[in-house]
Motif scaffolding. Sequence first.
Motif, PDB file in Angstrom:
ATOM      1  N   GLU A 150       0.828  -1.201   0.000  1.00  0.00           N
ATOM      2  CA  GLU A 150       0.000   0.000   0.000  1.00  0.00           C
ATOM      3  C   GLU A 150       0.862   1.250   0.000  1.00  0.00           C
ATOM      4  N   ASP A 151       1.997   1.197   0.704  1.00  0.00           N
ATOM      5  CA  ASP A 151       2.921   2.334   0.693  1.00  0.00           C
ATOM      6  C   ASP A 151       3.477   2.560  -0.710  1.00  0.00           C
ATOM      7  N   ILE A 152       3.735   1.461  -1.424  1.00  0.00           N
ATOM      8  CA  ILE A 152       4.233   1.570  -2.800  1.00  0.00           C
ATOM      9  C   ILE A 152       3.147   2.172  -3.693  1.00  0.00           C
ATOM     10  N   LEU A 153       1.904   1.719  -3.510  1.00  0.00           N
ATOM     11  CA  LEU A 153       0.798   2.264  -4.294  1.00  0.00           C
ATOM     12  C   LEU A 153       0.657   3.764  -4.043  1.00  0.00           C
ATOM     13  N   ASP A 154       0.743   4.168  -2.792  1.00  0.00           N
ATOM     14  CA  ASP A 154       0.624   5.590  -2.451  1.00  0.00           C
ATOM     15  C   ASP A 154       1.796   6.400  -3.003  1.00  0.00           C
ATOM     16  N   SER A 155       2.966   5.778  -3.136  1.00  0.00           N
ATOM     17  CA  SER A 155       4.148   6.508  -3.582  1.00  0.00           C
ATOM     18  C   SER A 155       4.097   6.866  -5.066  1.00  0.00           C
ATOM     19  N   ILE A 156       3.110   6.355  -5.779  1.00  0.00           N
ATOM     20  CA  ILE A 156       2.970   6.704  -7.188  1.00  0.00           C
ATOM     21  C   ILE A 156       2.812   8.214  -7.348  1.00  0.00           C
ATOM     22  N   LEU A 157       2.219   8.849  -6.351  1.00  0.00           N
ATOM     23  CA  LEU A 157       2.028  10.305  -6.394  1.00  0.00           C
ATOM     24  C   LEU A 157       3.072  11.047  -5.565  1.00  0.00           C
ATOM     25  N   LYS A 158       4.225  10.420  -5.363  1.00  0.00           N
ATOM     26  CA  LYS A 158       5.259  10.983  -4.491  1.00  0.00           C
ATOM     27  C   LYS A 158       5.803  12.334  -4.959  1.00  0.00           C
TER      28      LYS A 158
END
Length: 151
Positions: free
Chosen positions: A124-132
């Motif tokens: 989930e952290d990786i998914l959220d990092s798409i908008l980093k």
Amino acid sequence: MTKKIEDEIHSTKFRSEFHKATLNILFTSHWIESSHADIFKKYKLTPQQYNILRILRGRHPEPANLHTLRERMIDKMSDVSRIVERLRIADLIERTECGNDRRAVDIKVTEKGMELLAKMKKEEDILDSILKNLTDDEARILNAILDKIRD
């Protein structure tokens, strides 16, 4: 360096800024979906199956029904009945007859489903990092703009 939509689709001809924005949203949506799909494949899930598991985890220990799942799905075109059946076969959810309406079905995430979601927590952290590349303020503005488009 920021990749512009013109570079991504190898075109500089747009009818208008609105046309360009529409194509940019569609392209970005597919790019995000593809990134998500790669992660879900590791767990033998589709994005729609993951969505249903997350909805059920959010309601846990209360059950949901097909109507509730359909309402809360991100992909409104999904065949919820078929997705639920595949998750049931994988023992990630359970279906039981609703006590007060035998035509209705209560759907709950199983312990195995909860364990899978716990295992996926780091993803989930990786998914959220798409908008980093966005700041919190930019993400808020983007959310407001996307909401305005659907208004």
